[in-house]
Design an enzyme around this catalytic site. Structure first.
Site, PDB file in Angstrom:
ATOM      1  N   CYS A 297       0.846  -1.205   0.000  1.00  0.00           N
ATOM      2  CA  CYS A 297       0.000   0.000   0.000  1.00  0.00           C
ATOM      3  C   CYS A 297       0.877   1.250   0.000  1.00  0.00           C
ATOM      4  O   CYS A 297       1.729   1.403   0.880  1.00  0.00           O
ATOM      5  CB  CYS A 297      -0.913   0.024   1.225  1.00  0.00           C
ATOM      6  N   CYS A 299       0.599   4.198   1.010  1.00  0.00           N
ATOM      7  CA  CYS A 299       0.099   5.273   1.879  1.00  0.00           C
ATOM      8  C   CYS A 299       1.189   6.288   2.201  1.00  0.00           C
ATOM      9  O   CYS A 299       1.035   7.492   1.977  1.00  0.00           O
ATOM     10  CB  CYS A 299      -0.451   4.691   3.177  1.00  0.00           C
ATOM     11  N   ASP A 341      15.079  44.617  -8.807  1.00  0.00           N
ATOM     12  CA  ASP A 341      14.872  46.002  -9.205  1.00  0.00           C
ATOM     13  C   ASP A 341      15.435  46.904  -8.109  1.00  0.00           C
ATOM     14  O   ASP A 341      15.581  46.467  -6.960  1.00  0.00           O
ATOM     15  CB  ASP A 341      13.372  46.247  -9.400  1.00  0.00           C
ATOM     16  N   THR A 343      14.489  50.697  -7.459  1.00  0.00           N
ATOM     17  CA  THR A 343      13.527  51.600  -6.837  1.00  0.00           C
ATOM     18  C   THR A 343      12.299  50.838  -6.343  1.00  0.00           C
ATOM     19  O   THR A 343      11.619  50.166  -7.107  1.00  0.00           O
ATOM     20  CB  THR A 343      13.092  52.690  -7.832  1.00  0.00           C
ATOM     21  N   ASP A 537       8.629  45.337  -8.075  1.00  0.00           N
ATOM     22  CA  ASP A 537       7.383  45.859  -7.512  1.00  0.00           C
ATOM     23  C   ASP A 537       6.549  46.651  -8.504  1.00  0.00           C
ATOM     24  O   ASP A 537       5.396  46.971  -8.234  1.00  0.00           O
ATOM     25  CB  ASP A 537       7.685  46.750  -6.298  1.00  0.00           C
ATOM     26  N   ASP A 623       3.750   0.023   7.431  1.00  0.00           N
ATOM     27  CA  ASP A 623       3.207   1.020   6.512  1.00  0.00           C
ATOM     28  C   ASP A 623       2.629   2.207   7.276  1.00  0.00           C
ATOM     29  O   ASP A 623       2.897   3.371   6.957  1.00  0.00           O
ATOM     30  CB  ASP A 623       2.133   0.390   5.622  1.00  0.00           C
TER      31      ASP A 623
END
Length: 653
Positions: A297, A299, A341, A343, A537, A623
Site C-alpha cells: 500500500c 500510503c 529592481d 527603486t 514591484d 506502513d
C-alpha cells in the site's frame, strides 16, 4: 450471549452513525480520534472475551473486521467508480477479506485498527499544516466602530466598504486593509509576518488587516473590498497553491498509479506460483501474498511529498510570504541568482532631501522655500520630497503662481512677480565662474545623488540633492544571501551613477539604464548559467518577473507585479528573501527524507513478507508507522527556529 451481542450491536450502530457523518475523515482535531477510541474499545472487548468464551470472542473479532472494513470498502468502491481501481483502500479491503477467508481474524482486526489510526494521523498532520493559516480567520473581529456623520456606531465588519472611516482602540485588530489617519501609531503584525516587535506607521500609510494597534486610539479609511483584504488573499493563495502540484508530487502520483497494480500482481504471484508449481502449502503462501499486498500500500509514499509541501507553504505564510504552489516552492530551492529592481525593492522608492547647497550659507532656507513653492501640487516623487522637507522646516512658504511643468526638464513659476525655475542641471542656467555649485553638482552626481538647480530670474541660487534611501534591511539581506551562496544582481532603469552608488553600498553587481525588455534579456542571460529569481514591484518589472524561473513581488508594488509573480512578500520585508530560500531548501531536504523512508521501508518489508519473516499486522504496522514518520517529519517545517538567515540578519542589525 445473544443479549450481550444485541447490546453491543446497538453501541456499534451508534458508532457507525458517526462514521456516516464522515467523522473518521473529518479534519477537526477533537472529533478526529473519536472513532479510533471506539474501534479500540471494541477491539479490546473482543480480545477480553477470550477469557470467557473463545467462540464468542471469535464472533466479536469477525464483527469488528466487517464493521471496521465497511468505511474502507465504501471508499475503495467510490474510487473504483472514479477510475482508480488499485487504490490503497482496495488493497486493504482485499487483504482483510482474504485474512477472514483463512481464519486470520485477529490479524485482520489489528490490520484494520492500525490502518484507521494511520488515516487519522494523516488527516491530523494535514490539518496541522493548514491550521497556522486558517486560524487567521478566527482572530478577525466581528464588529467595528464606524464613524457615520461624526457619530461612532458599532457595525458588522461584513458591512464595511472602501472609503468608510473606522476607529479602533488599543489592542483592537484591524478588520480590513486601511490607511492610517493619525500622525503616528505602532502596530503588532506578528499574526501576518511573524515579527514580534511592533512596527510604527505614519499618517497616510497602508496598514493590513489582522494588525493589532498597540499604543493609541486610531482612525482609518478602509481600502479593501469584502473578501479582498490581506488575510483573505493569504487564504485564497494557499487554496490555489494546493491545486498546483510540484514536479515531485506529480511524479509520485504517476509512480503510484503504476506501482500499485504491480504490487497487486506480485501479491497474486506469491499466492499462486509456489502452491501450483512447487507444491507448497496453499495457506502459507496465501497468507504471505496478503502481507505483500498490505506492505505494498503506497500510503506513506503518497502522503510524503504533499505533507511536506503543505507544511512548507503554511510555514512561509506564517512569515508573511505567499508562495503560489508546490512547484514554485520546489523551484525556489534551486535558485542560485536573485536579480532585483532598485527603486521600491532595494530602496524605499521615496526620495528624501539629503542637502541644500548655496554660494551663501544663509540662502539655504530661501532656496528650499522657493523650490517648494514652485513644486507645490506636483505628484512627482522628487517634488514630494522637496515639499516634505520644506514643511518640516517651515510653518509656511510662498506658493508660486503660473506653475508649469517643463517636460523632462523641470518646473517653473513666479513668486512675488519674479520667475523661479527648478531644473535638472543639464537644462539649468550656467553657474557663475566663481560659484562652488558646479563642482558640488558633479561631486553629488558622481556619488549617485539626484541634483536639481533652483534659479531666480535665470540666475542659479543653489542646488538640492536628493536620494532614494535604502531599505533598512537591504544590506543585511544581501549579506545573508551571499552566505547562502546566492548571487545578487541589481537591474534598474536608473542612471549608472545612481545605480553604482546603491550597488556599492550593498556590495552587489548591477546593470543600469535598462528598459523593461532589457531586464527580460538580462534575466534570460542569467538563467543560462543558473536558476534565477527576479524581485520587483512595478509594472515595468512584470515582464522580467514572468521571464524568471521564479518571480517575487513586493506587496507594496503594483497589482500587475503581484498577479504575475510566483511569490509575494506581503509586508515588503526584503529580509524575507533569505528566509524564503532557506525554507524552500529545508522543504526539499524533508521531501527527500520522506521518499527515502517510504521506499526504503517498502523494500525491506516486501522481502521479509515474502520470506515469511513478518506477517500481516507487522506489514501494516510498518506502513502506518512510515506514514506517521513522514507526516511528523513534514510538520517539523512548522516549528519556529533560528535559521541561518535569521542569525545573519540579527548579527548585522
Amino acid at each position: 450471549m445473544i443479549c450481550c451481542l444485541s447490546s453491543l450491536s446497538t453501541c456499534v450502530a451508534n458508532l457507525e452513525l458517526k462514521v456516516k457523518k464522515n467523522i473518521i475523515f473529518r479534519s477537526g482535531s477533537n472529533d478526529l480520534f473519536k472513532p479510533i477510541a471506539g474501534f479500540s474499545i471494541l477491539l479490546l472487548t473482543a480480545w477480553s472475551m477470550q477469557i470467557l468464551s473463545i467462540r464468542f470472542s471469535q464472533l466479536l473479532f469477525i464483527f469488528f473486521v466487517l464493521f471496521a472494513l465497511w468505511p474502507v470498502a465504501r471508499k475503495a468502491w467510490r474510487k473504483s467508480l472514479e477510475g482508480n481501481i488499485f487504490s490503497m483502500e482496495t488493497l486493504m479491503s482485499f487483504a482483510s477479506l482474504g485474512a477472514l477467508m483463512i481464519n486470520a481474524v485477529h490479524e485482520a482486526a489489528v490490520v484494520l485498527w492500525l490502518f484507521h489510526i494511520g488515516e487519522s494521523l494523516e488527516h491530523y498532520a494535514t490539518q496541522r499544516a493548514r491550521a497556522g493559516v486558517s486560524s487567521l480567520m478566527a482572530i478577525m473581529p466581528e464588529t467595528v466602530m464606524l464613524l457615520d456623520d461624526g457619530i461612532l456606531r458599532a457595525v458588522p465588519v461584513s458591512q464595511l466598504k472602501p472609503g468608510d472611516e473606522i476607529e479602533i482602540a488599543p489592542g483592537g485588530r484591524l478588520p480590513a486593509d486601511a490607511i492610517l489617519q493619525d500622525s503616528m501609531a505602532a502596530f503588532d503584525e506578528s499574526a501576518l509576518t511573524g515579527e514580534s516587535l511592533p512596527v510604527e506607521y505614519a499618517k497616510g500609510q497602508q496598514i493590513y488587516a489582522g494588525s493589532v494597534i498597540v499604543d493609541r486610539v486610531c482612525r482609518f479609511i478602509v481600502t479593501s473590498e469584502q473578501g479582498c483584504n490581506a488575510i483573505d488573499r493569504i487564504l485564497k493563495l494557499i487554496d490555489e497553491a494546493d491545486a498546483h502540484k510540484s514536479p515531485t508530487e506529480r511524479f509520485i502520483d504517476v509512480f503510484s498509479r503504476t506501482y500499485t497494480p504491480i504490487i497487486a500482481l506480485l501479491s497474486m504471484m506469491v499466492m499462486i506460483i509456489p502452491p501450483f508449481f512447487y507444491d507448497q502449502p496453499w495457506d502459507m503462501w496465501f497468507y504471505r501474498g496478503l502481507a505483500v499486498m498490505l506492505i505494498g500500500c503506497p500510503c506513506a509514499l503518497v502522503i510524503s511529498v504533499p505533507a511536506a509541501i503543505t507544511s512548507g507553504l503554511a510555514a512561509a505564510a506564517r512569515r508573511g510570504i505567499l508562495i503560489k504552489g508546490g512547484a514554485a516552492l520546489e523551484k525556489l530551492a534551486e535558485i542560485k541568482v536573485i536579480a532585483m529592481d532598485k527603486t521600491g525593492t532595494l530602496t524605499e522608492g521615496r526620495p528624501t532631501v539629503v542637502c541644500v547647497i548655496t554660494d551663501k550659507p544663509d540662502d539655504e532656507d530661501r532656496v528650499l522655500s522657493l523650490a517648494a513653492g514652485v513644486e507645490e501640487g506636483s505628484s512627482h516623487p522628487l517634488a514630494q520630497a522637496i515639499i516634505r522637507q520644506a514643511r518640516k522646516r517651515f510653518n509656511d512658504y510662498p506658493i508660486a503662481g503660473n506653475r508649469q511643468a517643463l517636460s523632462g526638464q523641470g518646473v517653473k513659476g513666479d513668486i512675488d512677480g519674479r520667475d523661479v525655475n527648478v531644473m535638472a542641471p543639464t537644462f539649468a542656467p550656467p553657474f557663475a565662474p566663481d560659484s562652488i555649485l558646479q563642482g558640488e553638482t558633479e561631486r553629488l552626481q558622481d556619488a549617485g545623488l539626484t541634483v536639481v538647480v533652483v534659479a531666480l530670474e535665470n540666475v542659479p541660487l543653489g542646488i538640492i540633492a536628493l536620494q532614494d534611501t535604502l531599505r533598512v534591511d537591504a544590506k543585511k539581506t544581501i549579506q545573508a544571501l551571499t552566505a547562502m551562496n546566492v548571487d545578487s544582481l541589481m537591474l534598474t532603469g536608473d542612471n549608472p551613477r545612481a545605480a553604482a552608488a546603491i550597488a556599492g553600498q550593498l556590495g552587489m553587481k548591477y546593470q543600469a539604464g535598462l528598459l523593461p525588455r532589457h531586464k527580460v534579456e538580462a534575466v534570460y542571460l542569467q538563467q543560462i548559467a543558473a536558476p534565477t529569481a527576479m524581485v520587483g514591484d512595478g509594472i515595468n518589472d512584470a515582464p522580467a518577473l514572468r521571464a524568471a524561473d521564479i518571480g517575487i513581488a513586493m506587496s507594496g508594488g503594483t497589482d500587475v507585479a503581484l498577479e504575475t509573480a510566483d511569490v509575494a512578500l506581503t509586508h515588503d520585508r526584503l529580509a524575507g528573501l533569505p528566509e524564503l530560500l532557506h525554507l524552500a531548501r529545508r522543504t526539499r531536504t524533508i521531501i527527500g527524507q520522506n521518499v527515502t523512508i517510504s521506499i526504503g521501508l517498502k523494500i525491506i518489508f516486501l522481502l521479509t513478507s515474502m520470506l515469511g519473516v513478518t506477517g500481516l499486522w507487522v506489514a501494516i504496522l510498518a506502513d502506518s508507522g512510515a506514514t506517521v514518520v513522514v507526516t511528523f517529519n513534514a510538520l517539523r517545517l512548522l516549528r519556529t527556529e533560528k535559521t541561518l538567515p535569521q542569525m545573519i540578519l540579527k548579527e548585522n542589525s
